[in-house]
Design an enzyme around this catalytic site. Sequence first.
Site, PDB file in Angstrom:
ATOM      1  N   TYR A   1      -9.503  -6.499  13.167  1.00 52.42           N
ATOM      2  CA  TYR A   1      -8.892  -5.799  11.894  1.00 52.42           C
ATOM      3  C   TYR A   1      -8.823  -6.916  10.883  1.00 52.42           C
ATOM      4  CZ  TYR A   1      -5.453  -4.233   8.648  1.00 52.42           C
ATOM      5  OH  TYR A   1      -4.971  -3.697   7.314  1.00 52.42           O
TER       6      TYR A   1
ATOM      7  N   GLU B   1     -20.291  20.924 -16.045  1.00 51.84           N
ATOM      8  CA  GLU B   1     -20.353  19.645 -16.314  1.00 51.84           C
ATOM      9  C   GLU B   1     -19.486  18.535 -15.617  1.00 51.84           C
ATOM     10  OE1 GLU B   1     -21.375  19.082 -20.851  1.00 51.84           O
ATOM     11  OE2 GLU B   1     -20.626  21.140 -20.726  1.00 51.84           O
TER      12      GLU B   1
ATOM     13  N   ASN C   1     -18.883  26.178 -24.182  1.00 50.06           N
ATOM     14  CA  ASN C   1     -19.771  25.025 -23.213  1.00 50.06           C
ATOM     15  C   ASN C   1     -19.465  24.948 -21.902  1.00 50.06           C
ATOM     16  OD1 ASN C   1     -20.807  23.825 -25.742  1.00 50.06           O
ATOM     17  ND2 ASN C   1     -18.880  22.654 -25.959  1.00 50.06           N
TER      18      ASN C   1
ATOM     19  N   SER D   1     -16.051  24.217 -29.058  1.00 49.75           N
ATOM     20  CA  SER D   1     -16.317  22.839 -29.783  1.00 49.75           C
ATOM     21  C   SER D   1     -15.277  22.901 -31.091  1.00 49.75           C
ATOM     22  CB  SER D   1     -17.721  22.855 -30.228  1.00 49.75           C
ATOM     23  OG  SER D   1     -17.630  21.937 -31.252  1.00 49.75           O
TER      24      SER D   1
ATOM     25  N   THR E   1     -40.773  25.374  -9.335  1.00 45.50           N
ATOM     26  CA  THR E   1     -40.775  23.909  -8.734  1.00 45.50           C
ATOM     27  C   THR E   1     -41.118  23.031 -10.275  1.00 45.50           C
ATOM     28  OG1 THR E   1     -43.222  24.420  -8.579  1.00 45.50           O
ATOM     29  CG2 THR E   1     -41.953  25.030  -6.815  1.00 45.50           C
ATOM     30  N   HIS E   2     -40.654  21.952 -10.152  1.00 43.60           N
ATOM     31  CA  HIS E   2     -40.885  21.067 -11.131  1.00 43.60           C
ATOM     32  C   HIS E   2     -40.093  21.451 -12.366  1.00 43.60           C
ATOM     33  CE1 HIS E   2     -44.017  18.842  -8.800  1.00 43.60           C
ATOM     34  NE2 HIS E   2     -44.382  20.108  -8.591  1.00 43.60           N
TER      35      HIS E   2
ATOM     36  N   LYS F   1      -8.434   3.660   1.857  1.00 41.99           N
ATOM     37  CA  LYS F   1      -7.481   4.784   1.663  1.00 41.99           C
ATOM     38  C   LYS F   1      -7.518   5.264   0.102  1.00 41.99           C
ATOM     39  CE  LYS F   1      -4.426   3.387   5.245  1.00 41.99           C
ATOM     40  NZ  LYS F   1      -5.115   2.157   5.098  1.00 41.99           N
TER      41      LYS F   1
ATOM     42  N   SER G   1       0.882  -1.100   0.010  1.00 42.70           N
ATOM     43  CA  SER G   1       0.116   0.088   0.234  1.00 42.70           C
ATOM     44  C   SER G   1       0.726   1.177   0.153  1.00 42.70           C
ATOM     45  CB  SER G   1      -0.786   0.150   1.242  1.00 42.70           C
ATOM     46  OG  SER G   1      -0.300  -0.147   2.425  1.00 42.70           O
TER      47      SER G   1
ATOM     48  N   LYS H   1     -19.878  27.498 -30.277  1.00 40.56           N
ATOM     49  CA  LYS H   1     -20.206  26.928 -29.199  1.00 40.56           C
ATOM     50  C   LYS H   1     -19.299  27.503 -27.949  1.00 40.56           C
ATOM     51  CE  LYS H   1     -22.055  23.240 -28.599  1.00 40.56           C
ATOM     52  NZ  LYS H   1     -23.479  22.948 -27.794  1.00 40.56           N
TER      53      LYS H   1
ATOM     54  N   GLN I   1      -7.495  -2.044   4.203  1.00 44.59           N
ATOM     55  CA  GLN I   1      -6.555  -1.172   3.581  1.00 44.59           C
ATOM     56  C   GLN I   1      -7.131  -0.604   2.561  1.00 44.59           C
ATOM     57  OE1 GLN I   1      -2.501  -2.869   3.348  1.00 44.59           O
ATOM     58  NE2 GLN I   1      -2.619  -2.821   1.043  1.00 44.59           N
TER      59      GLN I   1
ATOM     60  N   ASN J   1      -2.231  -2.422  13.585  1.00 41.76           N
ATOM     61  CA  ASN J   1      -3.767  -2.080  13.553  1.00 41.76           C
ATOM     62  C   ASN J   1      -4.050  -0.731  14.215  1.00 41.76           C
ATOM     63  OD1 ASN J   1      -3.510  -4.639  12.198  1.00 41.76           O
ATOM     64  ND2 ASN J   1      -4.424  -5.710  13.684  1.00 41.76           N
TER      65      ASN J   1
HETATM   66  N1  ARG Z   1      -1.259  -1.111   5.449  1.00 39.84           N
HETATM   67  C1  ARG Z   1      -2.226  -1.831   6.495  1.00 39.84           C
HETATM   68  C2  ARG Z   1      -3.513  -1.000   6.274  1.00 39.84           C
HETATM   69  O1  ARG Z   1      -3.535   0.074   5.690  1.00 39.84           O
HETATM   70  C3  ARG Z   1      -1.760  -1.579   7.770  1.00 39.84           C
HETATM   71  C4  ARG Z   1      -2.231  -2.552   8.638  1.00 39.84           C
HETATM   72  C5  ARG Z   1      -1.669  -3.805   8.322  1.00 39.84           C
HETATM   73  N2  ARG Z   1      -1.911  -4.913   9.442  1.00 39.84           N
HETATM   74  C6  ARG Z   1      -1.633  -6.128   9.409  1.00 39.84           C
HETATM   75  N3  ARG Z   1      -1.896  -6.850  10.459  1.00 39.84           N
HETATM   76  N4  ARG Z   1      -1.439  -6.692   8.254  1.00 39.84           N
HETATM   77  O2  ARG Z   1      -4.746  -1.232   6.816  1.00 39.84           O
END
Ligand code: ARG
Length: 463
Positions: free
Chosen positions: A319, A292, A287, A279, A157-158, A327, A25, A285, A324, A112
């Site tokens: 966990y 949009e 735009n 365009s 309205t509408h 993110k 990650s 045009k 993961q 974790n």
């Molecule tokens: N990169 C992991 C995450 O974003 C960190 C935690 C990983 N923990 C584990 N026991 N594998 O969630």
Amino acid sequence: MKTNASWGGRFSEGPKEAVAAYTESVSYDKNLWQQDIRASKAHARMLARQGILTRSEGETLVEGLDSVAEEIRSGRFEWRPELEDVHMNIEARLTEIVGDVGKRLHTGRSRNDQVGLTFRLFVADCMTQWQDKLSQLVERITDMAQLHVNHILPGCTHLQPAQPISLAHHLLAYAWMFHRDYHRLADTMHRVRTSPLGAAALAGTTYPLDPVSVAEDVGFESIYQNSMDAVSDRDFVLEALFDADLVMTHLSRLCEELILWANPNFGYIRLSDGYSTGSSIMPQKKNPDVAELMRGRTGRVTGSLMGLLTVVKGLPLAYNRDLQEDKEGFMDASHTVVTSLSVMEGMLSEITFNTDRMEAACRKGFLNATEMADYLVSRGIPFRQAHHITGHAVALAEQKGCTLEELPLDELQKLDSHFDDEIYAVLDCHAAVRRRETPGGTGPKSVHDQLDSLRDWLGALKD
Ligand code: ARG
């Protein structure tokens, strides 16, 4: 590949290359480096305060973490994908810099609870940025509205003509949406700013930690109540994503109106050249692509929210690596919200309103029909009946191809004997707007009250 230094003790070989690439990650969670270091410094200081590490070990770790931060900031830091994530990259480099004491940093901690605190800090920082952008946008809209308290346009309205309203009132409807978004974030913030550090892997730990002091050190308000909940809770991301999605949804509605208003059939606004595109085939045009795209990008944030809800919905405690996946969607959403709010603010600052077109549009669609009905009510006729008589007047005007105020008095009196000359002043659209002074109404006094409240709020934010 060699085994991973952090957890490789029981492994005779490292993960297959494709597996390492699949599970890493660091390519995106390196964006969390500042928050990870902030959290680790707080953890190291706490370990020293509690006598779990010596004072000098604590200081060495904090200084070492500062050196790592400096390397990352200056671009000298070498991110190593084989170390999986931001946490292990930073810890490994720390140990290279400070020596074996670096290996003591993770005492009483698991990735974790570490990732939980790190990401909470990150989410809180992003949300603060969204709030800044929201307040700037509210200020922009308030400034614009101030200039248009006495300009009128058809309220719909509408999407059909309904009643005349002031342009200021229409614009301020959006200011209040963004004001609510700001406060929604402030409310979510209480739950984001809760530290899970001390929960360790899932069950708490045997070391005499002081999680409350860690929370205070990073500026958080509270700590977890249950270690299993602490490491598996992603409500804070989901709530933040929902808040972000609602910001985008509000922006998207505004975009939709700008797109309609820019169409020459409405002709209410002109977008500046800098916020429009042309365009490649139709030379005439201009735009509204920016609006949009913003409307379209709302889908990305909704997607991130739906994606994470789906990730979390079937997970057992505590966990799981699935988490993961919280993110990338969030980072994309945050980028989308920040850039959209800035671009909207810029686009609004360069819009030109064609208030003559708006005023002229008030002559179409019998926007003053309610005024006629209310007038008849003031003459003692029950509203339902007044509504019916006015309906006849509208049908008559439609048939003659004129407006209600163009119907001669004798024609009106044929519909109902209560009509007299005063009806014509009542039918004036500006007068109709001026009469609507109920709280939050479109009348100028009500609109000034809205402007005052927003100004007070913006002023208080700046103090
Ligand atoms: N990169 C992991 C995450 O974003 C960190 C935690 C990983 N923990 C584990 N026991 N594998 O969630």
